[in-house]
Write an enzyme that holds these catalytic residues in place. Structure first.
Site, PDB file in Angstrom:
ATOM      1  N   ASP A 176      -5.143  -6.463   6.111  1.00 17.62           N
ATOM      2  CA  ASP A 176      -6.338  -5.874   5.649  1.00 17.62           C
ATOM      3  C   ASP A 176      -7.316  -7.249   5.426  1.00 17.62           C
ATOM      4  O   ASP A 176      -8.631  -7.180   5.809  1.00 17.62           O
ATOM      5  CB  ASP A 176      -6.000  -5.184   4.298  1.00 17.62           C
ATOM      6  N   LYS A 205       3.766 -14.719   4.300  1.00 20.83           N
ATOM      7  CA  LYS A 205       3.963 -15.664   3.282  1.00 20.83           C
ATOM      8  C   LYS A 205       5.504 -15.808   3.040  1.00 20.83           C
ATOM      9  O   LYS A 205       5.943 -15.632   1.952  1.00 20.83           O
ATOM     10  CB  LYS A 205       3.069 -14.985   2.193  1.00 20.83           C
ATOM     11  N   TYR A 254       0.974  -1.212   0.097  1.00 20.45           N
ATOM     12  CA  TYR A 254      -0.059  -0.073  -0.016  1.00 20.45           C
ATOM     13  C   TYR A 254       0.961   1.357  -0.069  1.00 20.45           C
ATOM     14  O   TYR A 254       0.579   2.204   0.427  1.00 20.45           O
ATOM     15  CB  TYR A 254      -1.119   0.136   1.115  1.00 20.45           C
ATOM     16  N   ASP A 279      -2.507 -17.727   3.928  1.00 21.47           N
ATOM     17  CA  ASP A 279      -3.357 -18.604   3.276  1.00 21.47           C
ATOM     18  C   ASP A 279      -3.746 -19.707   4.661  1.00 21.47           C
ATOM     19  O   ASP A 279      -4.863 -20.031   4.621  1.00 21.47           O
ATOM     20  CB  ASP A 279      -2.991 -19.413   1.984  1.00 21.47           C
TER      21      ASP A 279
HETATM   22 MG    MG Z   1     -10.363  -3.333   4.156  1.00 24.02          MG
END
Ligand code: MG
Ligand code: NAI
Length: 363
Positions: free
Chosen positions: A259, A202, A141, A235
């Site tokens: 998020d 990850k 981001y 995951d």
């Molecule tokens: Mg969100």
């Protein structure tokens, strides 16, 4: 003069509905605060080419913290056409104001409590009580993005075989950024007598950036021998969260994974109507519901304001008003448990304002 100055930023869509409702509860508890409205959102992108006007940033700088509703972000093609004609084709680029606020004010902690309040018909399982610490300023981001590979990049080792028309988003994770969010998670765990912190990553695939995050996690964890430190691939964590939710307590993650798991955990504890979020830095903080502007419900006062009321509870804690924060949460918990006042998502017909009124009454 009021004890606190709070920037009041409803933004778009249901942002106004949920802030209006939250104000009922804040007023009832009698917080000695002045709430100052600030312009933010899609309307200001369209009219001014700036969804986070300078005057709003200045207002924020002059206040103790901010309560934020939600904003609407639309894809690039629509953003360009909805600008007033005089601002079109000037190279203006839309970037989400909330993401920018987080970076501008260095609000590096995104704290998201996900608690299954007793009696909530939407709970996945009663008793779930996670707190997510999402890194809030970097990672994917960072806003460093290219619609096409910049020529300069083509000479970098490893880029030789990348198609020139590839789109590139840069994932940036710094040692400082990783360390401070992990430390915030462990500090919280220690202060609130939590047992375990799980690092979400990850690192087996995304080796450089997530590898660094995990390395910092292990380093910081060593400073907190009384707290169990665990880690999981993002995951696999998603399935384990559903399968064995009581194995998790505090979760700490880089921005994107944070998020994603936020919405999963919010759904496990009542859905977006219950997910609250504190964007917290060392000297400023912005509190908001996790959900967006839900345009189809805008202005209908239909959505659940509890997410925002719980965000205001976090704001009270941040201001040091702990007794008021506790009362806020107890009032919310009581209304949920009684089950008499329910918004549409809970299977009821109460409006946002009626829900706020019911909570305020418990105070
Ligand atoms: Mg969100
Ligand atoms: P959304 O969170 O706005 O809504 C998705 C759905 O969740 C709604 O249609 C509604 O069914 C439900 N919902 C959301 N809030 C609720 C509440 N308080 N009570 C009951 N039900 C609720 O997400 P969506 O539709 O993906 O995005 C809409 C806009 O919001 C987009 O422009 C998006 O970019 C923006 N957005 C903004 C965020 C922010 O301001 N922090 C976060 C997420 C999305």
């Amino acid at each position: 003069m009021a004890k606190y100055k709070i920037a009041w930023l409803p933004g778009d869509g249901i942002g106004k509905d949920v802030l209006d409702a939250t104000r009922i509860v804040l007023d009832r508890i009698g917080l000695d605060a002045q709430y100052i409205h600030g312009d933010v959102g899609w309307e200001f992108w369209c009219k001014e080419g700036e969804p986070l006007p300078k005057r709003t940033v200045e207002l924020m700088r002059s206040t103790d913290c901010a309560m934020f509703g939600a904003i609407t972000s639309k894809p690039k093609s629509i953003a360009d056409t909805e600008l007033v004609p005089s601002l079109r084709n000037k190279g203006l680029v839309y970037r989400s104001p909330i993401v920018r606020m987080r970076q501008k004010f260095d609000l590096y902690i995104c704290k998201r409590p996900c608690k299954a309040y007793k009696g909530n018909p939407l709970n996945f399982k009663e008793g779930i009580d996670f707190v997510i610490f999402r890194e809030n300023t970097e990672d994917l981001y960072s806003g460093i993005e290219y619609n096409q590979v910049p020529v300069e990049m083509l000479s970098i080792k490893g880029m030789e075989n990348v198609a020139r028309d590839a789109a590139i988003s840069v994932k940036v994770n710094t040692p400082k950024g990783c360390e401070r969010i992990v430390r915030a998670a462990f500090d919280f765990a220690q202060k609130h007598k939590r047992k375990k912190v799980t690092c979400v990553h990850k690192a087996n695939v995304v080796r450089a950036t997530d590898g660094l995050f995990l390395e910092k996690f292990d380093q910081v964890a060593a400073d907190y021998p009384g707290i169990e430190a665990d880690n999981a691939n993002v995951d696999s964590l998603c399935q384990w969260l559903l399968k064995k939710p009581f194995n998790y307590d505090i979760l700490v993650a880089p921005n994107l994974y944070g998020d994603i798991i936020s919405d999963l955990c919010a759904q496990m504890t009542g859905g977006l109507g219950f997910g609250s979020s504190g964007n917290i830095g060392d000297s400023y903080a912005v509190f908001e519901p996790t959900h967006g502007s839900a345009p189809k419900y805008a202005g209908m006062y239909k959505v659940n304001p509890i997410a925002t009321i719980l965000a205001a509870k976090m704001m009270l804690e941040w201001l040091g008003e702990h007794a008021a924060a506790d009362r806020f949460e107890k009032a919310v918990a009581q209304v949920i448990e009684e089950g008499k006042t329910k918004t549409y998502d809970m299977g009821g017909e109460a409006t946002s304002l009626e829900m706020a009124e019911a909570i305020a009454e418990k105070l």
